[in-house]
Structure formats: C-alpha cells, structure tokens
Design a protein around this motif. Sequence first.
Motif: not given
Length: 1732
Positions: A250, A254, A318, A473
């Motif tokens: 993750t 990002e 993402r 997020l």
Amino acid sequence: MAGRAGETVVTKRLVENLQTDLRGLSNESKRKFPPVKEAAEAGILKIRTIAARNKNILPALVACSGEILQPFLLGCDTKNLKIVQLCLGSVQRLITHEALSVGAASNVINMLWNLMEGGIEDLKVLQTAVVILTSNTIVRGPALARAIVVCFRLHFSKDNTTSNTASAIVQQVISIVMERVLAEDDANADGAESDVDLEKLKSSSTSSKAAPKSLRPCATDAYLLFQDLCYLLNGDHPYWLSGMTEMTRTFGLELLESVLNSFPQIFLRHKEFSFLLKERVCPLVIKLFSPSIKHRQGIVAPSPPTSPEKPSFPISMRLLRVVSVLINKYYTLLVTECEIFLSLLVKFMESDKCMWQRILALEVMYKLCSQAKLLRCFCQSYDMKPHSTKIFANIVNALGSFIQSLFVNPVVERQSSLISDKQGKEMGSTSSMQAVNNLGGSSVTPHTAFSYKGVWIPLLPVSYSKPVFLEMLDKADAPLIPEGYAISVAFASLLDVVKGVTTIVTQEMQGEERRLRNQARDRELHVVNSETKEKESTEEKEEDTNSFLLQVDEGLRLLWEEIVNSSWCGVLAALTLLLDACMEESATESILKSQELYASLCGKLGLTVPRDAFVTSLCKASLPPHYALTVLNIAAPQTPSNQPRGHMRSHSRDNFLQGSQGAEGGSNETDGRNQVVAVGTPLATVVGTQQGPVMLTAKNIQCMRAILSLAHCHGSILGTAWHLVLTTLQHLVWILGLKPAAGGSLKVGSAAEAPNTVITTAVMAELPVLSAMLSRLFESSQYLDDVALHHLIDALCKLSTEAMDMAFSNREPSLFAVAKLLETGLVNMSRMEVLWRPVTAHLLEVCSHPHVRMRGWGAEAVTALVKASLGFKHEPPVHQNLRLQTLLLGPLQELSSIPHADIRQKQLECVHQLLSSNGETMVHGWPLVLGVIGAVTEDQGESLIRTAFQSLQLVVTDFLPIMPCYCLQISVTTAAKFGLQQEELNISLTAVGLLWNISDYLYQNRDKIREGLEKESQDIEAQPEGCEQPVPPFDALWLTLYSRLADLCVDPRPAVRKSGGQTLFSTISAHGALLKLSTWQIVLWQVLFPLLDKVKKLSGTAGQDKVEGVVSGNILIHHSRDTAEKQWAETKVLTLAGVARVFNTWRHALLALGDFPRAWALLLEHIEASSLSQSSEVSLAALKSFQEILQIQPAKMPKSLKSSNQVATGLANDLPIPGDEQIKRNNHKDSVQDHKKQVNGATATPSSTSNKDTFDDTAMWAIAWRVWHSIGITSTTPPSSRTANSLPTQPFLTALVQIFPPLFDHIKPRFIAADLQKLCTVLQCAVSVPVQADVSVFIIPSLSDSDLTPLQEAVLHCLYVVQQAIGGASESMQSMYPAVFDQLLTFVTYSCQAPSFGQIETKVVTKASSKQSDWVSMNYVPFAEKALEMTTALYKTTASHPQVVRLHVLQNILKVLQLPLGLKYACPSPTTWKLAISSLLEILPVGLPVARQPSTASHFTDMWLDLAAAFELFLFSDHPAPTSTSVEEQQRVEAIDVQVVQMVRQTILPHSTNTPELFTARIMTLLNRGSIHSANTASFLDVDNRQLREEFAKSCFETLLQFSFIAHDLSKMTDEGGLTKMALSALLQRCQEVLQKYVEDERLSGKCPLPRSRMAEMSFVLQAITTLIHSLKKANSGNVDHATWSQVIDLYPYLVDCTTCTSSQVCNALKEALSQYQDLLVAPVTRLLNGT
C-alpha cells in the motif's frame, strides 16, 4: 555589499552558536563522557582559530567540518538522550548553514543510521535526515540511499507517531530526489540527452540492476530509487536501498503513484525512466491486479480483505490510482499498456465485480471521461485500428451497462445503503464517513432523482477532481457506498463523455472550416478575373454540410465518424434509461441537453441513423406512456444495441406506471417530475387511435422544450428527422389544447374547442411560452440553407397530408402542419423561388379538402402568404418582375377552381386586402386579380358575391389609372358579371354604377387609353362579338361596355334593367362623341335595335301574376309594379326612351349614316307598336319618345359628305346593312310600306345628295305624320259596346296631342284640308275620352276651377298652331278657317253639354244628380270657355274674310251661343253665360257692320232672327237666379242686362233702317217686355222677390222713351208707343195706390212701426216714382202728353202725406222722389205757350 555583510553576520552568529553548543556539550559530558568533552573543547578551539584566521569563515568551516562535527558525532554515540538531542541540534545547525562537506555529510548519515538502529530520538533523526537532504545536494549515491533507508525503516516503527512522520518524510525525500532530477535537467536544458538504446537497457536490466551510465548523477539516484520501489512492490530485494527490511504494497503504491503523478516530465524526457515504466511499473500493476480480475462477486458476503485470493481494497484502490495516473499522464508512452489498463477498468465495472471495485473503476473512468482529448486519442488509437479492441466504445457501453445494472439489479446497492445508514451514525466522526455523508455539501438529505422499477435513487454532486473512494487511503477495508453515489458518478461520467465528444469534434470541425475559408480567401487573392471570383463566391455560399465534409481530410472525417459511431449506441441507451427514470429537473435538463448535442453532432457529420435515433428518443420521452409506440411508427436503426433498448424502454414504462400506482416508499411524494400537469385528448392517427384521455407530466413538457431547442438551434442538420420532430410537436400541441391563431402561431384554445383538456395553473402559464418557442422555431427557418428549408417544408407537407387523410374519416384533424407551413413561409419571403411552389401546391390541396376547418386553414395560409409576399420588399420590386408577380398570384387564382364557398370567401377577402394594401404594385397581376373577382358564380352564395364585389369596387374606384389599358375590357366584363348575378340586387345595381364610373374614366382619359390600346392591341380582344370589319381598339372597348350594359337591360330583375338602361343610354349620350362613324353603325344595329327587339319580345311574354309584396333586398313593390308585365313595361319605356334620346342627342352623327332612313322607320315602328300597347305607361312613354325624336333636323347633310359621293358610299358601307325590317301598323300599312320602299330605294341608289335631302325632308316626316295619325285614330276610336275595360288615359292623350305642334312644323307646307279634318277627328275624339271614376278626383278640375286640363290645353294649342299657320299661309290654306271655327264652336258646346264617347255610359261631373258610372266625363267648362275666347278672338280678326262670311260663321256662332245664353243660371258654371254674353258683346260690334253691308247682306239674312232669339233667351231666361244670390251679385247681373240694353240702344236701334223690320219689332217688344216685366210682376211689392231689376227696367224705359217719343207727331206713334203710354198710366196708378194705402196704415199704427216688408215696398215704390219722373224729364217734351204729367203731379199730395214716416229708409227714398218735383214747380214753357 549589503548581502555580504548579512552573510558575515549570519556566519558570526553560527560561530557563536557552535561555540555555545560545544561548551554546552562539554559541560554535559565532562563527568561521564570525557572524550566527548575533550573533542568539544578542541572543537571550540578549532572554531576560534578558523574565525580568527579567515575572512570567509564559512568555506573554512566547510573544509574543517569533519573536525568541527566530531564532538557531535561522539556525543550521539553516547546514546545519552540529552547529549544526543544537543548534538542533533548542532548538526542540524551546521546542515542548515551548509557548513558540511561531503564526507561530513556521510558521517552524519552514518550517525543517523546508528541512532535509528538504536531507536534513539527517532523524530530528531527523521528531522535531521530531511534537513540534510533538502539543504543541498551533497548527499548522493549510497549515502542518499542510506538516508532514504533510515526513513523507510523508521516508517515501519511500531510507534505510530514515528511511523506517520516517517511516512511523510519518505514521500518528501522521494520527491526531493525527483526534484533534483528536474533541477539537474534545468541546469542542462541546452544539452541534449544522450541516446539510449532500449534493447541494451533491456538486456542490461536483466543482467545488472545498476543504473545506465547515460544518466546524470541526480537522475541516477532517482532511477535507482524508482527501480528499487518497483522491486520492493514486486516482493524482490532492492538493489540500491540496501538495508531495507520490509515494505508494504500500500505504501509502495502510494509512493509510486506520487512519483508518477508529480514528475511526469522526468519519465517523458528520459528514456531510461520510460523504460522503467514499461518494463517495471506496468507489469507490476498488471500483476497486482490479478486478484481483482479473477474475483467474482457472489451471493455470500465477501471474505476479509487480508485473504490473498481476494482483492484488497487498499491495494486495488491504490493500483487504480496508479492506473489513472499512467493513463492520464503517460498515455503517449504506454499506448499498448493503456489498452490493457482501460480494458481492466471496463472489466472492473462489470456487474459481477464487487461494488467498491466498480465504484473505484468508475471514479477512474470519470476522470478519464472528463478529458475530451484523451477520449479522442482512445478512439484514434484503438477503435479505428482494424484488429484492436474498441476501447472507446467499451468505455461508453460499460457506463451504460453500469447505469442499467443499478436499476435492473439494485439489490447490492440497496443492502449496502441500508448498512451505510446504520453504520453512518456510529462512524460519523471519521473523516472518511464525513466525506461520504457530506457529498452534497450540506446536511440536507438529497431528494430522489431517479425512480425506476420501484428503485428510488438520489443524485449527489460529484467532481472528477475530488473522487471520494480513490482518496480513502486510510481505509483498510472496503467502505460502504452511500446511496446514489454510484449513479451520480456514472451519470456525470456519461455527461462528460457527451460533452467531450461533442466539444472535440465540434472544435475540430470549426477549425477545419476556418482553415478551408482561409484557403479559399487565399485563392481569391490570386484570382484576377472578377467573373471567376464572383462565381466562386457564389458557389461557396451554396456549400452545405456534405460539401464541407467532402473537403475535409479523409482521416480526420473518419475519426469524427468513428468517435460518434463508437459511442452513440451506448450513450443513447444510457441517456434514454436515465431520462426515463429521472425525476429531477436539472438532471433531466442535462440528459436532454446531452441528447440534443449528440443529435446535432450526428447531423453535422451526416450520420442520419444515429441522429434519427436520438431525435426519436427525445420525441418518445416527450409523449405520454405508450403513446410513442403508436405515433412514432418508425423503423429502428439496424444496430445491436438499439433493439433491446426499445423493448427495455416500453417495459420500464409499464413497470414504472405500476410502481407509481402502488404506494411504496412514499414514491408519490418524491415523484415530482412525473406529476400530471395536463390531461388532454389524443390525436387520432392513421396507424391507430389512442383510447381515452392521456396525461402529460412536467417531464414531458421539459422534453418538449428540449425538442424545440434542438429544432431551433440545430434545424439545419435535422434533414428527414424533421418529420419525427414535427409529428411529436403536433401531438403535444394537440394534447395541450393549443390551436392555430393568426399568422400560424398557436394559442390556448377555448373550452369549447377542447372540452376534455385539463391543464394545471403552472402549465397554463407556460403555454404562451411554449407557443412562443414554437413560433421562434419556425421563425428561425429563415436562417436555414435551402436544402434544410426543403426538408422542413417536406416534413410539414407530409404531416399535413397525414392530417388530411385523417380528416377524410370525419375525425377532427390537426391544423398544426398547415399553420406552421404558413409561419415558415411568412419568415422566408426572401426565398420565394425556393419554397413558394411546394408550399402553395400543398396548401391548395388542403384547400380542396372536404373538412371545413382543414380547408379553412389551408385557405388562410394561402391568402396570408400571398398578402405577405406581395407586401415584402423583393429585389427587384414585385411590380417590375412579371414572372414573380405571376408566381405569387398564381395560387390565389387557383383557389377559384375550388367549389367550397368558405375557401372562395377567404380568397376574395384576400383579394380585397391586397387591393387595399398593395394595389399600386399589382401591375402585371390585374388579369389574375380580375379573373379571381369575376370567377364568382351565383351558386356560391350572396356573401361571396358581396365580398368579390367590394374588391371590384375598389379596383374601379382606385386602380383604373394604374391598370394596363388592355385590362380595362376585363374590368368591364367583370363588372357586367356582377350586374347579371341574381343573388343580390343591390350589388347588381352598384355594378351598373361601376360601369358608369368606368365609362367616365374612359372618357376623361381617352387620349391616354387610346394610345395605350394601340400599343397593346395584341393583348385585347380587338373585335366585339358579331363584328366582321376591324374596329379600332378604343372603339372596341366602348362597344364591349355598351354590349354588356345592353345585356343588363334585359336582366330578369326590374331594378337592374332600369339601372342598366339608364346607364347605357346616359353613357351613349354623354360619351358618344368618342366613337367613329363606322362604330356608330355597330352601336345602332348591334346594340340598340337588338335591345329593343329583346325587350319587346320579353315584355310580350311577361306574366300578369302578382309578385310578392316584398322581394329580395326588402324592396316594397308599388301596385303599379306588382306584376312582371308591369315591370317589363317600365323596362320597355326606359329602352324606347333611351333609344329615342340617342337619336335626338346624336342626330348629326346618325344622319350621316347611309341607312339612317331605315333606322328612322324601324324606330317609328317600335314607337307605334308601343304607343298602342295596353300598358298606359308604355304607350305614354312611346309618345314621349316620339316627341323627342321630332327634334331631329335632317334638313342638311354634313358638308364633308356633300363634297363626295364616294365618302357617303364609304360610310354607308362601313358595316353590312341589316335586312329589310317589316314594319307593322294597325292603319296605313300600305303607305308605310310604300315609304319603306322609297327608303330602301334611296339608300340603294345614292344618286345625289340633293335627292337624299329631299327624301329626308319629305318622306321621313310624312311617315312620322302617318304614324301619329295612326296612333291617334287607333287609340281614340270609341268602342262599340257600352262598357270598356280601358280607355286612353289623359296623360297619353295629352302627349299624343302635344306631339302634333312640333310635327306640324315639319309637315306644314304639305298640310291640306283633309289633314286638318284628320287632325280635328283625333282632337275631338281625344278630348271626349272620359276618365275612370277612381282617378277622376285627381284629374278633373272642380267646377270652380277655371284651369284647363293638359289635354284640353294641348288640343286648343293644336288648333291655335294650325290657326296661326293658316293666317300666314296661302289662300288655299286660308280656306280652312271655317273648319277651324266649326271645331272651336263644337268645343264651345261642351260647356253646357258634355260630349259622349261612343256608347260609353259616363257620369257628367257638371251634373250633381248624374247617375253613377265607371267612367266620368271631364269638366269641359274651362275648355269650352277657352274655345269661346279663341273663337271670339279669331272672329274679330277674320270677320270679313270671304270664307268666313260665305259659310255663315257669325250665324253659327250665334246659334252656339244661344245655348249658354238661354240656360244662363242653369249653365254648369256661371262663368259660361257671362263669357257667352261678353263674347257676344265683343263679336256684334265687329260682325253687324259686315252684316249690314249691302255686298254681304245676303249672307246674313237668317242671322238677325238668331240674334233676336239670343237677346230674348238671355234677357228673359227661363232659369232665374237662385235664391242664395247676393244683392251685389244681382246688381252685377243686372248691370250685364243693362249693358245688353245699352248695346241695343247704341248699336242696333240707331241702324234700324238697315235691319229687317221684323227684327226691330222684336227688339221693341223685348224692351217693352223688360219695362213691363219689371214693374208689373205679380208680386212686385214682395220684399222676398229677388227678380226685380230696377236698373234694367229703368234702362228699358229710357230706351223705350228714347225711341217711342222720338216723333213730334203722336199720331204717328206705333202700337208699341201706345203700349208704352198704357204702361206708364198703369204704373203711375199703381204707385198712387201704394202711397195712399201706406199713409192710412201708418196713421192707424200710431207709434208702432209697420212691418219691414211694408217699409221695403214703400221704399221701392218711391224709388220707382223717382226713376219714372227722372225718365219723363229726360224725354222730349213733345213726346210726353199732358195726361201723363197730370198723373205725375197728382201723386204729389200723397208724397207729402208720407213725410210723417219715421223709417229712415222710406224718408230717404221720399226725399229723392220729392226732389224730382223741383223742376215741375214751374210750368214748362211749352205748356204755357200751348195754353195761350
């Protein structure tokens, strides 16, 4: 200088701070960490030395930074928190002031690594790392990697604060690394990047992970960093970031997304980085997508996201963010990879995926759809490739499928919505849920926007720049999706697709248009020939869409078409569904706008199928449910996606209606857009009829507005789709009850027109707006090109044809199409050539339709267009353009062939309005206009005729001067048609007046018209009917006028005949001078005499039945006109009088004609026949006509004719002379026919002018005399029976007699005694005719009236005229005196004895006791007295004429006078005997001297006795005066008697020697009788006796005394003298007795007076004595004997006795008597002498 000083200050402060920090460090470590203390002190010394030795301290500090830094590094190694903090602060100060060298920086990184591993001051470590990396770029390569690893490792610390801070620091550090590349690139902007062989990169990447050597230092660091990120995400060990122990996907995604999103310039500039994208990033993304692709949504709830088998929300979210960046920023580099990514996005949106997956993919798609250029690239790169995936089409279809799935299978979303409502209350404090719940920007619950199959979905505001779920997020699990969010994003995405497609294609098309125009303009600059230039510009103006597309680059055009073809099906399907379900106005407006844009785009590109599909969708949405399936019976486009769409739509309608009827979830409260706002009747169609009322919702009205907007703004591209649009609008207008109004606009119909229409207040207020929009739509057609305008007109015509077909089945038709055809035509007047024929041709078909309203509106449209077109300012003007004017007026004329009266009414009203407004411009259209006006027939009704006639009046009144001359004949013919029509009498009469006005105009403008006709002679009917020889055009025009008027003269209606006749003859009389001599012949023989024949024939066959009291026009009929026969009699009168007036007025012209004698004879034939008509009116008028033509003076021919026989012959031969006329007479037939032979002979052989003159002067008037005598004899001959139905009237006889004097002027030289006898016969018979008792009171004068009737006066005038003519004529003619006396004396006898008329029983008006009779004799007294006066006057002048003496005229006069003299008071009138005695007293002094002459005495032998008889009859009449006679009248009558005695005394007795003795004796006897009669009447003393005539007696006495005592010797006196003395003695004795008796009676009566009668007696006696004595004294003394005087004197005593009387009357008479004795008191001398 200032900057340097500032740096010095900062450096000094840095030195001071460092020294302070070192002293502090020394103090802190002096007990526990001596090495640190020593290092610190050394550092202080070192710093002081540097400061003292160097002016530029900072470079010196950098050079010695390792030594200066050493104490701080040692302090950090102590791991004492206080010391570490102090040391890190100092290190940061050095870093901040850039006082470190590269080696020192590496030492600092190592120190930070140690602190990180020891877990000491993590935050300070992170802070220091950021400072050292951001201050400058001295940290590179491995050191940089080591610093980044420190940050990464602290990110994975268990302390949240440290982790979060490190996360941010990592992102910042990575950005710093990338920014260094940008800075490095900027610094080397002029230097080209070194070429890199991608194949070598690919091979080297597989063998070595080192950075390519082509990269610069900073780029190398970035390359290695980005490469290691990819390795870490892929689960591999990093190459450059050694020391990394762990890495989450993750966080890695990002970081990856952040780098890709923030620094696309690096990847686009450096192929090495592009290589990483292709070889590292894209495969990585695809790999990470694998769980999401394989996973399918099941019925069971999804497993936890930690499961490796199932998609993870954080990773998927993402990944999609990365994909979004890749597609948005790197599409040009990753065309193939983006195809994969886009396909994945499409797959993620499929219904078998998790809802959150679909939402995430939708948000990504939303962002893509908002970029029009990107969509264009998709289509160009994929859809246009032969074997490539249709990405763009799939995207659009995916959006449509997604939207459809939300309505068709909404279970998941509804469940998730319920859960979200429940959990939203518990988790409302979290930021993510706040973002979800506050999508609308407020706390208000959003209202329902879509409703479908029982599913109600709200619409939320969304933005592609701020996606909701892609920004979550912090979420580890899939979030709950708020209700309406999915549909909102999908809806926005779809709208963006529409907007993007239309924008990009439209902009490019506009750009191409500009480019082409510029090219054309550039070509024009090089064109030398102006004609070529003009031709090209003309061609450019005519370019349409197709020609533009043909000029555009083929590839570009195919791209545009592919964009539309790839998307329209999906867009239409989705928009149709959304529109069907949409309940919110603004959303509906967006949908409609999108459909409008797409339809417009399709039209611009010439794609008819998609265009029609969008138009059809709009049309269906605007109509009520199920309505469209019947109305829009259109074949669907042959596309796979369209077929289920139609079925789906109808199915949805059914379910929607069922859902709305069932109360579920309060749908009725939120269903605002489907609220019924209008209920109306459906419009019947050919396909089928909608049963029952239909309902319109607010959304239907909104869709209607959209259709109007589409047609208004994009009408030029609709083409054949106009029919769809107009059909729909027609049905909507019908349902709303809008009806056509003037000009084609629509207005709200009345309740009577649409009884089943129910409209809410809101819509009622909106109807005028809709009507205005409709009008503006068709007004905008003026901006359409010719082709588009034809499409519009064709659609309207087709729509109108359908309405006509419906109207044939007696259904109420829609007039929408006709009204809008009108409106379209009105705004396109400048393009008449384009639209006029198709529009008017169809409207004419409508006009002939049997349905009243349908054809009425068709006529309204045609007439309105004609009026507007003629009023429009064309170029050139209409009056200068023959073809255009004919074109515009053509439809108006064609309406004449339509039999319907209402159409003709509108046509004629249009003509009238055209004349009123545009008459002055109608130069070439007059034949058409007059043809329209004259086309009205009688079977079309009074109203039509009246309207047409108003137009004709306007033409004649105002427009004759501007009309071409050849149209004047048409005007005459048209006006005559209106005169002959039988519907409206007043119009016929006024039409005759118009003909008169036309004749005046022709006369006043004769010169101009003659010239104009000569120029236009080929356009006019040069010859009137029946003309064999050429006639000048101007004369032909007059002949047409006369012929038409002649036709009106035999109209069945009396008033028309009268008016026509008056106008005809007045026109000929007034304007005949304009005709040539040859034309006069035509007028005579082809107009006038045929007219006489027709009138004669028709009047002869007219019925005698009474017509009704009131006829058309509400004109009351007088009894003199109450039969057809009487009415035709008036016509006959008028016609004959008119012809006679023409003969009289234009005698000079007619006399010049060679066949005038024949015309004269024929006219006299008609006059004679009419004079003998049973109708008194006709006969009288014929005589007046006879009288009028007698004024013709044919004595001389014109000099021009006398000069040449050839001219006379030529004039006679202008026209063939008609055949011989058969003139029929009642009498003198032979003579008339003989005369005709003479006429024909004279005409046939014009030997000489003098012969013709002689003929004209003799034969012409001879036949006139014979005709007069024939009329007189025939009309005045008494009937053989005692009764008669009719006799000649007094006016007729008067007119007949009055004709003679002017006729006598012409025949006087040839007038003989036989003619006089004929005249006297006619006159005597005429004056003897009685009159009807009914009218006698109006005709016969009273007895006291001395006026003669006109007939009597005319008769006497005739004799006077003859008498005057005889007096000045030859001796032979003077022999007619006795005949004149005889006739006059015959008339004198009528004073006492009225004449009889045959055996007719008559009532004599002069006899009060006369019996009753149907006929009454006239009062002949004034007539006879006037005849007596004429006789007296004539005799006084002709007494000595031999014929008068020889034929005993005086004796005849005396014989005639004996009758009134003898009757005296018995005469019908007292004036008669007075006039008789007066005439006698006048005649005798003239006639007696002639009678006493010896030469003529023999002719008067018998006259004397007649004279004596006349005196006796008069003086001693058997008819005494009536008792009512006044004293004054008695005195006047007595005076007449005395006058007669005086005449005898003075005229007759003095000439007794020349008179017969017998006559003298009779005269003395009369005188004696007069005196005796007066004195010795039996009761002469009776006071009531009115017969005493004192003066007469006195006169007789005086005469007797005068002629009795004339002799001196009494012995010689005659017996009469003796009788006289005896009478005197008896008279005196009688007087004495009266006096004596009176004296005695008065004495006896005393004071009482005697009766009045005794007084009167006494007074009379005294008066007689006075008279007697007075007479005796006047006599010759020798003639009065003594005895007489003795008797007189003896009376004296008695007279004296009477003096005592008290009566004044008696006293006065006594005084007079006594006064007579004065002369007797002295003895007469003669007596004394005798006595001696």
